[in-house]
Design a protein around this motif. Structure first.
Motif, mmCIF file in Angstrom:
data_model
loop_
_atom_site.group_PDB
_atom_site.id
_atom_site.type_symbol
_atom_site.label_atom_id
_atom_site.label_comp_id
_atom_site.label_asym_id
_atom_site.label_seq_id
_atom_site.Cartn_x
_atom_site.Cartn_y
_atom_site.Cartn_z
ATOM 1 N N THR A 139 0.844 -1.196 0.000
ATOM 2 C CA THR A 139 0.000 0.000 0.000
ATOM 3 C C THR A 139 0.880 1.248 0.000
ATOM 4 O OG1 THR A 139 -1.803 -1.084 1.187
ATOM 5 C CG2 THR A 139 -1.755 1.310 1.238
ATOM 6 N N TYR A 140 0.563 2.173 -0.900
ATOM 7 C CA TYR A 140 1.252 3.466 -0.967
ATOM 8 C C TYR A 140 0.178 4.536 -1.074
ATOM 9 C CZ TYR A 140 3.818 7.344 -3.175
ATOM 10 O OH TYR A 140 4.330 8.576 -3.493
ATOM 11 N N ASP A 141 0.164 5.472 -0.125
ATOM 12 C CA ASP A 141 -0.859 6.519 -0.087
ATOM 13 C C ASP A 141 -0.150 7.849 0.167
ATOM 14 O OD1 ASP A 141 -3.088 8.111 0.188
ATOM 15 O OD2 ASP A 141 -4.133 6.753 1.551
ATOM 16 N N ALA A 142 -0.151 8.742 -0.826
ATOM 17 C CA ALA A 142 0.585 9.997 -0.714
ATOM 18 C C ALA A 142 -0.321 11.189 -0.966
ATOM 19 C CB ALA A 142 1.745 10.030 -1.699
ATOM 20 N N THR A 143 -0.162 12.215 -0.132
ATOM 21 C CA THR A 143 -0.808 13.508 -0.344
ATOM 22 C C THR A 143 0.298 14.563 -0.402
ATOM 23 O OG1 THR A 143 -2.807 12.841 0.832
ATOM 24 C CG2 THR A 143 -2.441 15.197 0.557
ATOM 25 N N GLY A 197 6.742 22.929 -8.966
ATOM 26 C CA GLY A 197 6.149 21.685 -9.411
ATOM 27 C C GLY A 197 5.847 20.802 -8.225
ATOM 28 N N ALA A 198 4.636 20.283 -8.161
ATOM 29 C CA ALA A 198 4.248 19.324 -7.127
ATOM 30 C C ALA A 198 3.988 17.998 -7.825
ATOM 31 C CB ALA A 198 3.017 19.807 -6.372
ATOM 32 N N VAL A 199 4.831 17.009 -7.584
ATOM 33 C CA VAL A 199 4.782 15.770 -8.361
ATOM 34 C C VAL A 199 4.903 14.559 -7.441
ATOM 35 C CG1 VAL A 199 5.862 14.422 -10.189
ATOM 36 C CG2 VAL A 199 5.826 16.915 -10.357
ATOM 37 N N VAL A 200 4.037 13.597 -7.649
ATOM 38 C CA VAL A 200 4.130 12.296 -6.990
ATOM 39 C C VAL A 200 4.326 11.229 -8.054
ATOM 40 C CG1 VAL A 200 2.846 10.499 -5.785
ATOM 41 C CG2 VAL A 200 2.797 12.820 -4.932
ATOM 42 N N THR A 201 5.322 10.385 -7.885
ATOM 43 C CA THR A 201 5.468 9.207 -8.740
ATOM 44 C C THR A 201 5.555 7.986 -7.839
ATOM 45 O OG1 THR A 201 7.888 9.367 -8.790
ATOM 46 C CG2 THR A 201 6.678 10.489 -10.540
ATOM 47 N N GLY A 202 4.791 6.984 -8.161
ATOM 48 C CA GLY A 202 4.794 5.749 -7.395
ATOM 49 C C GLY A 202 4.770 4.559 -8.330
ATOM 50 N N SER A 203 5.557 3.539 -8.040
ATOM 51 C CA SER A 203 5.572 2.345 -8.887
ATOM 52 C C SER A 203 5.772 1.093 -8.045
ATOM 53 C CB SER A 203 6.676 2.438 -9.944
ATOM 54 O OG SER A 203 7.957 2.407 -9.345
ATOM 55 N N ALA A 204 5.102 0.048 -8.457
ATOM 56 C CA ALA A 204 5.239 -1.262 -7.818
ATOM 57 C C ALA A 204 5.503 -2.297 -8.904
ATOM 58 C CB ALA A 204 3.978 -1.618 -7.041
ATOM 59 N N SER A 205 6.445 -3.190 -8.643
ATOM 60 C CA SER A 205 6.765 -4.226 -9.620
ATOM 61 C C SER A 205 7.248 -5.470 -8.885
ATOM 62 C CB SER A 205 7.837 -3.732 -10.601
ATOM 63 O OG SER A 205 9.027 -3.400 -9.911
ATOM 64 N N GLY A 206 7.457 -6.534 -9.650
ATOM 65 C CA GLY A 206 7.935 -7.781 -9.066
ATOM 66 C C GLY A 206 7.000 -8.936 -9.382
ATOM 67 N N LYS A 223 -2.250 5.081 -4.186
ATOM 68 C CA LYS A 223 -3.114 6.259 -4.189
ATOM 69 C C LYS A 223 -2.251 7.513 -4.102
ATOM 70 C CE LYS A 223 -6.929 3.948 -1.741
ATOM 71 N NZ LYS A 223 -7.803 3.996 -0.534
ATOM 72 N N ALA A 224 -2.636 8.554 -4.857
ATOM 73 C CA ALA A 224 -1.911 9.827 -4.800
ATOM 74 C C ALA A 224 -2.869 10.975 -5.040
ATOM 75 C CB ALA A 224 -0.794 9.854 -5.835
ATOM 76 N N HIS A 225 -2.746 12.004 -4.222
ATOM 77 C CA HIS A 225 -3.532 13.241 -4.372
ATOM 78 C C HIS A 225 -2.547 14.399 -4.324
ATOM 79 C CE1 HIS A 225 -7.083 15.959 -2.949
ATOM 80 N NE2 HIS A 225 -6.603 16.300 -4.133
ATOM 81 N N VAL A 226 -2.441 15.125 -5.428
ATOM 82 C CA VAL A 226 -1.454 16.184 -5.556
ATOM 83 C C VAL A 226 -2.150 17.509 -5.815
ATOM 84 C CG1 VAL A 226 0.588 16.988 -6.800
ATOM 85 C CG2 VAL A 226 0.191 14.544 -6.508
ATOM 86 N N THR A 227 -1.737 18.550 -5.080
ATOM 87 C CA THR A 227 -2.273 19.893 -5.272
ATOM 88 C C THR A 227 -1.119 20.854 -5.508
ATOM 89 O OG1 THR A 227 -4.124 19.421 -3.795
ATOM 90 C CG2 THR A 227 -3.677 21.733 -4.277
ATOM 91 N N GLY A 228 -1.217 21.636 -6.588
ATOM 92 C CA GLY A 228 -0.176 22.617 -6.887
ATOM 93 C C GLY A 228 -0.346 23.858 -6.050
#
Length: 217
Positions: free
Chosen positions: A49-53, A67-76, A110-115
């Protein structure tokens, strides 16, 4: 994560959150010389689980161009199996009741980004980009002989991706790019090797699943 809250001149800082997870989980019984059991369960599970604000500059009297940026990745890969591709041994696997091979992955991003919230000139480069590249694999290797009351070989893969990006809240001029993007490259597989014998007195189930409608922006 919050960027500068008040900037009297020009807020140009970048507020960035990056999360990357590459995790493999394996539950394997190699090419075996025979197994006898009441129940047999080979299970591999991986829940993430990844949850970012993320919030950029709140107030900039002249301008907020951060710049307000979220990058999230899951692999495997999450895999469960009995045997291999050689099939050197061919002894029986005898199970009185249930024989189960299960691989399961649950990926929740999950990601919620506000500039920039306020500014005479506000809002560039606001983004939320989430990527899931997770594989599940359940297999019975070459030449295996399995007898049981119930045989179940299942691969379940449940990715949930939700991304939201908001640009400047208030500004006489608001320019830039606002991106909310999800990308799914997930895979779910069940494999039965050549020459394999599966004998179920009651039920034999082979299933690979990825639920629908799990990707949202």
């Amino acid at each position: 994560i919050v960027g500068a809250s008040v900037a009297g001149g020009l807020a140009v800082q970048g507020t960035v959150a990056t999360w990357k997870d590459h995790t493999d989980v394996h539950a394997l019984i190699g090419d075996t010389n025979g197994i006898s059991a009441k129940k047999l369960a080979v299970q591999a599970e991986n829940d993430r689980t990844y949850d970012a604000t993320l919030v950029g500059a709140s107030v900039a009297l002249v301008g907020a161009v951060n710049g307000a940026v979220v990058t999230g990745s899951a692999s495997g890969i999450t895999e469960a199996g009995i045997g291999d591709e050689t099939g050197t041994y061919d002894k029986d696997i005898l199970v009185t009741e249930d024989a189960q091979v299960l691989s399961s992955a649950k990926t929740n991003l999950k990601a919620h980004v506000t500039g920039a919230a306020k500014g005479t000139y506000a809002g560039t480069g606001t983004g939320a980009v989430l990527t899931s590249d997770v594989d599940t694999k359940s297999f019975i290797g070459k030449g295996e002989k399995i007898s049981a009351k119930n045989i179940n070989v299942t691969a379940n893969n449940t990715p949930t991706l939700k991304a939201m990006a908001n640009a400047a809240g208030v500004g006489l001029a608001g320019v830039g790019i606002t991106v909310a993007q999800t990308k799914a490259l997930d895979d779910s597989r069940v494999l039965i090797g050549s020459g394999t014998s599966l004998t179920a007195a009651k039920t034999l189930e082979l299933s690979a699943r990825i639920p629908d409608s799990q990707y949202r922006e």
